[in-house]
Scaffold this motif. Sequence first.
Motif, PDB file in Angstrom:
ATOM      1  N   CYS A  39      53.806  51.984  35.656  1.00 28.94           N
ATOM      2  CA  CYS A  39      52.905  51.894  35.599  1.00 28.94           C
ATOM      3  C   CYS A  39      52.403  53.497  36.455  1.00 28.94           C
ATOM      4  CB  CYS A  39      51.826  51.247  36.364  1.00 28.94           C
ATOM      5  SG  CYS A  39      50.004  50.762  36.227  1.00 28.94           S
ATOM      6  N   VAL A  84      49.056  44.761  38.380  1.00 34.16           N
ATOM      7  CA  VAL A  84      47.994  45.188  39.354  1.00 34.16           C
ATOM      8  C   VAL A  84      46.790  44.394  39.743  1.00 34.16           C
ATOM      9  CG1 VAL A  84      46.627  47.164  40.394  1.00 34.16           C
ATOM     10  CG2 VAL A  84      48.967  47.352  39.507  1.00 34.16           C
ATOM     11  N   VAL A 135      45.456  55.247  33.350  1.00 32.55           N
ATOM     12  CA  VAL A 135      46.264  54.257  33.691  1.00 32.55           C
ATOM     13  C   VAL A 135      47.358  53.713  32.320  1.00 32.55           C
ATOM     14  CG1 VAL A 135      45.429  53.683  36.040  1.00 32.55           C
ATOM     15  CG2 VAL A 135      45.346  52.104  34.355  1.00 32.55           C
ATOM     16  N   THR A 143      40.462  55.779  36.642  1.00 31.81           N
ATOM     17  CA  THR A 143      41.687  54.580  36.761  1.00 31.81           C
ATOM     18  C   THR A 143      41.946  54.155  34.785  1.00 31.81           C
ATOM     19  OG1 THR A 143      39.094  53.047  36.677  1.00 31.81           O
ATOM     20  CG2 THR A 143      40.424  53.318  38.931  1.00 31.81           C
ATOM     21  N   LEU A 180      43.317  48.854  40.777  1.00 32.09           N
ATOM     22  CA  LEU A 180      43.032  49.727  40.551  1.00 32.09           C
ATOM     23  C   LEU A 180      41.814  50.628  40.991  1.00 32.09           C
ATOM     24  CD1 LEU A 180      44.297  50.318  36.975  1.00 32.09           C
ATOM     25  CD2 LEU A 180      45.702  51.048  38.874  1.00 32.09           C
ATOM     26  N   CYS A 204      50.824  48.027  35.091  1.00 30.07           N
ATOM     27  CA  CYS A 204      50.056  47.855  35.397  1.00 30.07           C
ATOM     28  C   CYS A 204      49.043  46.949  34.665  1.00 30.07           C
ATOM     29  CB  CYS A 204      49.019  49.329  34.852  1.00 30.07           C
ATOM     30  SG  CYS A 204      49.400  50.674  34.631  1.00 30.07           S
ATOM     31  N   ILE A 232      47.986  56.770  38.292  1.00 32.08           N
ATOM     32  CA  ILE A 232      46.986  55.291  39.208  1.00 32.08           C
ATOM     33  C   ILE A 232      46.429  56.809  39.628  1.00 32.08           C
ATOM     34  CG2 ILE A 232      46.887  53.645  40.933  1.00 32.08           C
ATOM     35  CD1 ILE A 232      50.033  52.426  39.663  1.00 32.08           C
TER      36      ILE A 232
END
Length: 221
Positions: free
Chosen positions: A199, A71, A63, A60, A81, A68, A202
């Motif tokens: 993003c 998220v 990323v 995580t 994530l 992002c 992931i």
Amino acid sequence: MIDVRKIQRLSGIGAIAALSLTIAACGSGGDNSGSGTSSSAAPTTASSPPAANANGVTKTTDVFGAGCASVPQDPSNKGSLQGMVSDPVATAASNNPLLTKLVAAVKAANLVDTLNSTDNLTVFAPADPAFAALGDAKFNQLAGDPATLGKILQFHVVPMRYDAKGLQSAGAVKSLTGQELKIAGSGDSMTVNGAKVLCGNIPTKNATVFVIDTVLTPPAS
């Protein structure tokens, strides 16, 4: 009278002590490779992915990309994530609020089990606005044609797991349809067949996911 031999012995002891201190100083200021930590390692940033992983598996903390931030941040949220890490990719995507249209398309094309049960994938996942750009009529038309929709979705999946650096090194990769996807740029400027990565890196249980801003169209056979 000055005892020259005594001075020489004392000088030798002093030199040994100085050498010992020098070695100790070097040891404390080095890269500590034996301990598994490094005080000189540069931190990664959101727009600068870390070095390539041999197996394409990410964490995580790997990323990157402005998207992002959209998220969920609460790690207890299954769409965050952290929440996506332990789920296979189709299940992980179903919990992510950026990917509701993609999940609906995957279900319509009967690809949920295929994506969840296949190891080591790279998935370029169009965000909801990418599907919205197609228009409801086009989306509904595709949803009613699983064969065509399935080919489009498989064009977004690579049967090998890559992180961002691995993709950049490859330059081009082949999708499940056998057709080529071209990788360009890096960080926030990274693209896949011209689609911008919003993003990237992931991690999910069986795939590394890159959320993109466009639904990719496979070239005509």
